[in-house]
Enzyme design. Structure first.
Site, PDB file in Angstrom:
ATOM      1  N   ASP A  53      -6.309  47.930  63.533  1.00 29.30           N
ATOM      2  CA  ASP A  53      -6.424  46.687  62.750  1.00 29.30           C
ATOM      3  C   ASP A  53      -7.795  46.043  62.894  1.00 29.30           C
ATOM      4  OD1 ASP A  53      -3.825  46.688  61.946  1.00 29.30           O
ATOM      5  OD2 ASP A  53      -3.126  45.302  63.475  1.00 29.30           O
ATOM      6  N   LYS A  75      -8.022  44.322  57.360  1.00 31.35           N
ATOM      7  CA  LYS A  75      -8.648  43.704  56.185  1.00 31.35           C
ATOM      8  C   LYS A  75     -10.075  43.286  56.499  1.00 31.35           C
ATOM      9  CE  LYS A  75      -4.623  41.675  53.928  1.00 31.35           C
ATOM     10  NZ  LYS A  75      -3.518  41.930  54.832  1.00 31.35           N
ATOM     11  N   MET A 192      -3.021  32.011  63.951  1.00 28.78           N
ATOM     12  CA  MET A 192      -3.281  32.036  62.505  1.00 28.78           C
ATOM     13  C   MET A 192      -3.247  30.636  61.898  1.00 28.78           C
ATOM     14  SD  MET A 192      -1.040  35.427  61.562  1.00 28.78           S
ATOM     15  CE  MET A 192       0.256  35.128  62.762  1.00 28.78           C
TER      16      MET A 192
HETATM   17  N1  SAH Z   1      -0.619  40.383  68.206  1.00 27.13           N
HETATM   18  C1  SAH Z   1      -1.699  39.409  68.365  1.00 27.13           C
HETATM   19  C2  SAH Z   1      -1.627  38.307  67.328  1.00 27.13           C
HETATM   20  C3  SAH Z   1      -1.830  38.778  65.905  1.00 27.13           C
HETATM   21  S1  SAH Z   1      -1.831  37.452  64.753  1.00 27.13           S
HETATM   22  C4  SAH Z   1      -1.650  38.842  69.773  1.00 27.13           C
HETATM   23  O1  SAH Z   1      -0.681  39.058  70.500  1.00 27.13           O
HETATM   24  O2  SAH Z   1      -2.643  38.173  70.159  1.00 27.13           O
HETATM   25  C5  SAH Z   1      -3.545  37.141  64.574  1.00 27.13           C
HETATM   26  C6  SAH Z   1      -3.939  35.826  65.211  1.00 27.13           C
HETATM   27  O3  SAH Z   1      -4.010  35.961  66.628  1.00 27.13           O
HETATM   28  C7  SAH Z   1      -5.311  35.321  64.828  1.00 27.13           C
HETATM   29  O4  SAH Z   1      -5.290  34.675  63.583  1.00 27.13           O
HETATM   30  C8  SAH Z   1      -5.583  34.344  65.954  1.00 27.13           C
HETATM   31  O5  SAH Z   1      -4.866  33.148  65.786  1.00 27.13           O
HETATM   32  C9  SAH Z   1      -4.989  35.071  67.132  1.00 27.13           C
HETATM   33  N2  SAH Z   1      -5.989  35.843  67.871  1.00 27.13           N
HETATM   34  C10 SAH Z   1      -6.015  37.180  68.056  1.00 27.13           C
HETATM   35  N3  SAH Z   1      -7.062  37.538  68.820  1.00 27.13           N
HETATM   36  C11 SAH Z   1      -7.714  36.396  69.136  1.00 27.13           C
HETATM   37  C12 SAH Z   1      -8.874  36.086  69.908  1.00 27.13           C
HETATM   38  N4  SAH Z   1      -9.574  37.026  70.526  1.00 27.13           N
HETATM   39  N5  SAH Z   1      -9.243  34.783  70.013  1.00 27.13           N
HETATM   40  C13 SAH Z   1      -8.535  33.812  69.415  1.00 27.13           C
HETATM   41  N6  SAH Z   1      -7.445  34.043  68.668  1.00 27.13           N
HETATM   42  C14 SAH Z   1      -7.037  35.312  68.530  1.00 27.13           C
END
Ligand code: SAH
Length: 278
Positions: A53, A75, A192
């Site tokens: 992803d 994306k 998100m």
């Molecule tokens: N499975 C992922 C979440 C996916 S949804 C997890 O467990 O972290 C995607 C959202 O995760 C992003 O829009 C953001 O809100 C958050 N996110 C993922 N990586 C991030 C990072 N390094 N820093 C801040 N927010 C993050």
């Protein structure tokens, strides 16, 4: 990187098992490769085919052998990308045809990011799979900002919610249980939510959470260029706008955020940042 506008080409025989293939859903963590689990790092080093992803950092991807096939299914604006249905179809086609593959997802595969739906499709198709957990963005952001997610003096419950819009057209809205999220002595972490922060802030205040409740937004947690902006529930939307905060970013709301003043100095530094400054 294999872009999806190009035909997918895979080395024949490469990683083909006899019988049905196998999928390992791997949590890539929040970005810092040192935050991968030992099991995830091993799966990446042994991978022959990886579907990944946009949230997967290049430092994590660097662990995949150069000989492996990598397919980008996330994306990037301006590039064609697969729908969730398309990703599942591709995964079923490859694994159903005997390939062993790693499905690499940011953070934890089972926290947002639709890993549960992918696992359901594999189960329904009778394709063997396993899941390797990852450090979710909330834990990554917590450690590297000095904001504990729970604390006996502040919060004994912790809620993860998604701020993404649901519905169609004009009816698109953030559909959350605002009463639950506005409770005292609780930490709320919103994934998100960059685009919908003004709505989230207004709804929580309308449901009784004080406007001066400490709040933070953490952009690119654990990655080079990480930024943390702290304010209050009332001021955070304007601060995020002024500082042009972009996804991926995480919103943290609750009095635990105030502990950053005390704990922020000692917070962990991403491995990449450490290397750069060495
Ligand atoms: N499975 C992922 C979440 C996916 S949804 C997890 O467990 O972290 C995607 C959202 O995760 C992003 O829009 C953001 O809100 C958050 N996110 C993922 N990586 C991030 C990072 N390094 N820093 C801040 N927010 C993050």
């Amino acid at each position: 990187m294999t872009l999806l506008s190009e035909p997918l080409q895979f080395t024949p025989d490469h990683g083909i098992a006899s019988g049905p293939g196998h999928v390992t859903l791997v949590g890539a963590g929040p970005g810092d490769p040192d935050l991968l689990t030992v099991k995830a790092a091993r799966a990446l080093r042994e991978a022959t085919l990886v579907l990944y992803d946009n949230l997967v950092s290049k430092d994590v991807l660097a662990l995949v052998p150069a000989s492996a096939d990598r397919v980008y299914v996330g994306k990037v604006s301006g590039h064609h990308s697969l729908s969730q249905g398309g990703i599942i179809e591709l995964m079923l086609r490859l694994a159903g045809g005997g390939r062993r593959l790693v499905r690499l997802k940011g953070g934890d595969p089972y926290i947002f990011g639709r890993g549960g739906e992918e696992a359901q499709a594999l189960a329904a198709a009778g394709i063997p799979f396993d899941v390797i957990p990852g450090i979710s963005a909330a834990q990554g952001a917590s450690a590297c900002t000095g904001i504990p997610l729970t604390h006996r003096d502040h919060a004994e419950s912790l809620v993860y919610a998604t701020g993404h819009l649901r519905g169609e057209g004009q009816a698109r809205t953030v559909d959350l249980d605002w009463e639950l999220l506005s409770r005292p002595r609780q930490t709320v972490v919103i994934y998100m939510g960059v685009g919908t922060l003004p709505v989230i802030s207004a709804q929580l205040q309308a449901h009784g959470l004080a406007g001066d409740t400490p709040a933070a937004i953490v952009e690119r947690a654990t990655q080079p260029g990480q930024r943390t902006i702290t304010g209050t529930l009332a001021t955070l939307p304007e601060l995020a706008r002024r500082h042009d905060v972009r996804a991926p970013a995480l919103i943290m709301i609750g009095t635990v955020v105030a502990l950053r003043a005390e704990l922020g100095q000692a917070a962990s530094t991403p491995a990449v940042a450490r290397t750069t400054s060495a």
